[in-house]
Design a protein around this motif. Sequence first.
Motif, PDB file in Angstrom:
ATOM      1  N   ASP A 294       0.858  -1.182   0.000  1.00  0.00           N
ATOM      2  CA  ASP A 294       0.000   0.000   0.000  1.00  0.00           C
ATOM      3  C   ASP A 294       0.894   1.233   0.000  1.00  0.00           C
ATOM      4  O   ASP A 294       1.548   1.536   0.996  1.00  0.00           O
ATOM      5  CB  ASP A 294      -0.898  -0.027   1.238  1.00  0.00           C
ATOM      6  CG  ASP A 294      -1.895   1.137   1.247  1.00  0.00           C
ATOM      7  OD1 ASP A 294      -1.844   1.961   0.321  1.00  0.00           O
ATOM      8  OD2 ASP A 294      -2.708   1.207   2.184  1.00  0.00           O
ATOM      9  N   GLY A 295       0.953   1.928  -1.124  1.00  0.00           N
ATOM     10  CA  GLY A 295       1.786   3.111  -1.205  1.00  0.00           C
ATOM     11  C   GLY A 295       2.340   3.313  -2.603  1.00  0.00           C
ATOM     12  O   GLY A 295       2.055   2.545  -3.528  1.00  0.00           O
TER      13      GLY A 295
ATOM     14  N   PRO B 145       3.945   5.315 -13.562  1.00  0.00           N
ATOM     15  CA  PRO B 145       3.023   4.318 -13.004  1.00  0.00           C
ATOM     16  C   PRO B 145       1.940   3.935 -14.000  1.00  0.00           C
ATOM     17  O   PRO B 145       1.586   4.709 -14.901  1.00  0.00           O
ATOM     18  CB  PRO B 145       2.421   5.033 -11.790  1.00  0.00           C
ATOM     19  CG  PRO B 145       2.544   6.494 -12.107  1.00  0.00           C
ATOM     20  CD  PRO B 145       3.809   6.629 -12.913  1.00  0.00           C
ATOM     21  N   LEU B 146       1.407   2.718 -13.831  1.00  0.00           N
ATOM     22  CA  LEU B 146       0.297   2.254 -14.666  1.00  0.00           C
ATOM     23  C   LEU B 146      -1.017   2.813 -14.128  1.00  0.00           C
ATOM     24  O   LEU B 146      -1.229   2.869 -12.911  1.00  0.00           O
ATOM     25  CB  LEU B 146       0.225   0.724 -14.676  1.00  0.00           C
ATOM     26  CG  LEU B 146       1.399  -0.044 -15.280  1.00  0.00           C
ATOM     27  CD1 LEU B 146       1.206  -1.541 -15.056  1.00  0.00           C
ATOM     28  CD2 LEU B 146       1.507   0.250 -16.768  1.00  0.00           C
ATOM     29  N   ILE B 147      -1.898   3.185 -15.018  1.00  0.00           N
ATOM     30  CA  ILE B 147      -3.233   3.622 -14.622  1.00  0.00           C
ATOM     31  C   ILE B 147      -4.245   2.800 -15.419  1.00  0.00           C
ATOM     32  O   ILE B 147      -4.291   2.867 -16.653  1.00  0.00           O
ATOM     33  CB  ILE B 147      -3.445   5.126 -14.890  1.00  0.00           C
ATOM     34  CG1 ILE B 147      -2.441   5.947 -14.063  1.00  0.00           C
ATOM     35  CG2 ILE B 147      -4.876   5.529 -14.530  1.00  0.00           C
ATOM     36  CD1 ILE B 147      -2.553   7.441 -14.279  1.00  0.00           C
TER      37      ILE B 147
ATOM     38  N   ALA C  67      -0.913   3.165  -5.086  1.00  0.00           N
ATOM     39  CA  ALA C  67      -1.184   4.415  -4.377  1.00  0.00           C
ATOM     40  C   ALA C  67      -2.685   4.677  -4.345  1.00  0.00           C
ATOM     41  O   ALA C  67      -3.414   4.336  -5.278  1.00  0.00           O
ATOM     42  CB  ALA C  67      -0.451   5.565  -5.042  1.00  0.00           C
ATOM     43  N   LYS C  68      -3.129   5.321  -3.257  1.00  0.00           N
ATOM     44  CA  LYS C  68      -4.568   5.468  -3.046  1.00  0.00           C
ATOM     45  C   LYS C  68      -5.220   6.541  -3.916  1.00  0.00           C
ATOM     46  O   LYS C  68      -6.287   6.339  -4.462  1.00  0.00           O
ATOM     47  CB  LYS C  68      -4.847   5.784  -1.572  1.00  0.00           C
ATOM     48  CG  LYS C  68      -4.698   4.594  -0.636  1.00  0.00           C
ATOM     49  CD  LYS C  68      -5.230   4.946   0.745  1.00  0.00           C
ATOM     50  CE  LYS C  68      -5.106   3.757   1.690  1.00  0.00           C
ATOM     51  NZ  LYS C  68      -3.708   3.478   2.025  1.00  0.00           N
ATOM     52  N   LYS C  69      -4.603   7.706  -4.033  1.00  0.00           N
ATOM     53  CA  LYS C  69      -5.289   8.851  -4.625  1.00  0.00           C
ATOM     54  C   LYS C  69      -5.785   8.589  -6.037  1.00  0.00           C
ATOM     55  O   LYS C  69      -6.959   8.689  -6.342  1.00  0.00           O
ATOM     56  CB  LYS C  69      -4.371  10.074  -4.589  1.00  0.00           C
ATOM     57  CG  LYS C  69      -4.207  10.663  -3.199  1.00  0.00           C
ATOM     58  CD  LYS C  69      -3.416  11.962  -3.255  1.00  0.00           C
ATOM     59  CE  LYS C  69      -3.279  12.560  -1.847  1.00  0.00           C
ATOM     60  NZ  LYS C  69      -2.509  13.835  -1.876  1.00  0.00           N
TER      61      LYS C  69
END
Length: 598
Positions: A458-459, A498-500, A484-486
């Motif tokens: 988580d992060g 990062p992958l989205i 990541a949470k946001k």
Amino acid sequence: MKKPDYIPDSPGVYLFKDKVDNIIYVGKSLSLKKRVSQYFMQTDQDTKTRALVNSIANLEYMVTPTEIDALILESNLIKEHRPRYNVNLKDDKQYPFIKITVNEEFPRIFLTHRRVQDSAKYFGPYISAWAIRETLKTISRIFKIRQCKKKIRPGVRTCLNFQIGLCSAPCSGMIDKEEYRNAVKSTIQFLEGKNEILIQRLKDMMQYYASQQKFEAAAGIRDQLQAIELLSRRQQVTGGFSDWDAISIAMSDDIACVQVLYIRDGSLIGHGEYTLDVMDASEQEVMSTFMKQYYRDAPIPTEILVDIMPDDPTIIHWLKSISAGKVEIMIPGRGRKKELVEMASKNACSLLKVTHLKQERIEKTGSGVLIELKDILGLEIVPEYVEGFDISNIGGTDAVGSMVVFANGIPDKQRYRHFNIKNVTGIDDPAMMKEIISRRMKWITDTDDTVPDLIVVDGGAQQMNAALKAIQHSGITVPVIGLAKKLEQIYVPGAHNPLILPDTSPALKLLKQIRDESHRFAISHHRLRRSSRLRASVLDNIPGVGKKRKQILLTHFGSLKRIETATLDELEQVHGISKIIANVIYNRLHNNISSKSL
């Protein structure tokens, strides 16, 4: 593995192990020599046996006095190790016992699902846990035997159970040892079936309450009598022609579903459903394995009704040796008994259909998502075994970590773990993540535990890189990602960005479930640890401040620090705190603060 040079021609149990010394099969035989030799001499073996023999790297055996002793040992070893090539009972229900700790100075009585080799007295096992609980309430009201674990400290305040007449309070010295021991002996006599006096006493009480028009109290006594009657049907005294179990098995592929109907005193009082991994086993072998595992703890009736006989003739002798009376296994040809077996068969077939439907649903949802996740992350294998990690703390205090496990996309809560942070002080989540991942990797190395197919932290990039360093230092190869949470960004080692994934992606939904579950599990442990610390505070040593007032103060001010810095006027404004108590708190806290500053 070659055929062993020497094995005794005696009854016993043999254990086959693989190259990493895991037990993969447990068997028993009247002749260890003949049975083990067959594995290495037969050429017309079925698929399961060929796979077993090819996996054998080592052999152990234990000689027993008789074949029945071998059967008991085999059952215990299968239940303990659950070898891959044995037929394993998945729904291994533990039937409850009543335990009395007669080895203690003031014995306790309580319900337990485990019978261990100690000096306590056990009664059971029983079919109905409800009946046990109702009878324990009755025993508490009449014999007043304690159920708690409190230390014996004469003079301490008695508990609520004493005040409402459910305990004689030996922990507070309210009863002498001899009188309490007599009550324990009476309880044991009741549980042994010598309950005529007790039942008569309850009937007299029920009639008295009814005559006084206290119908609710009379109904309570009636329920107690019914519970005692049901409880009396335990394994040691089960008898009569009308105590039966009807068992039927439905098999398909590598799954067998078992239905057991419980008939007591001629009435159908319940049923049990079980599934087994069978791996090409015959129906007779499955029936044998089920009986050996099931009746190890379950109550044994006088007649076991089946539609197929077990292939192991020693089972009937074993059942008779552990039962108090006559036991018979039979295939009924007509009448009520045949109807019961047919009813069990229909229910077993229905359970098998439901089990297949559940498996198909899991395969359609779980496997597809895991394959998608493998492709998205560029993994070498499908991530069937995933571990998720998170950190929880407030300002660096009471820091904890969590580990959750998802097997085939489903939470495996028995494998969840908590970590108390030991080596990191202050606010440093990446360092804490590195610590718990390092400890997890060390545990895998030391215990040969399962290596996960994927680790999810988580992060963002910092937490992911910290985990990656810990994994690399351990020498174990495990892919790791951060979520990541946001923006639900997936951080992958070596990737520039990062992958989205779209919100509708099943793979993203699974990763979020793993991340959120690890977060929930970490938060729950953090709150527990924090509340434990708050309970042990400077307020504990202030006269007049008990649990209730301490809670009032913490609720009003929000923290111990705010209470310590509060003025006398602020303390007096707290609802539930008198001026006298406020003055005592203020003086004691400010003396403590002064002492700290010195």
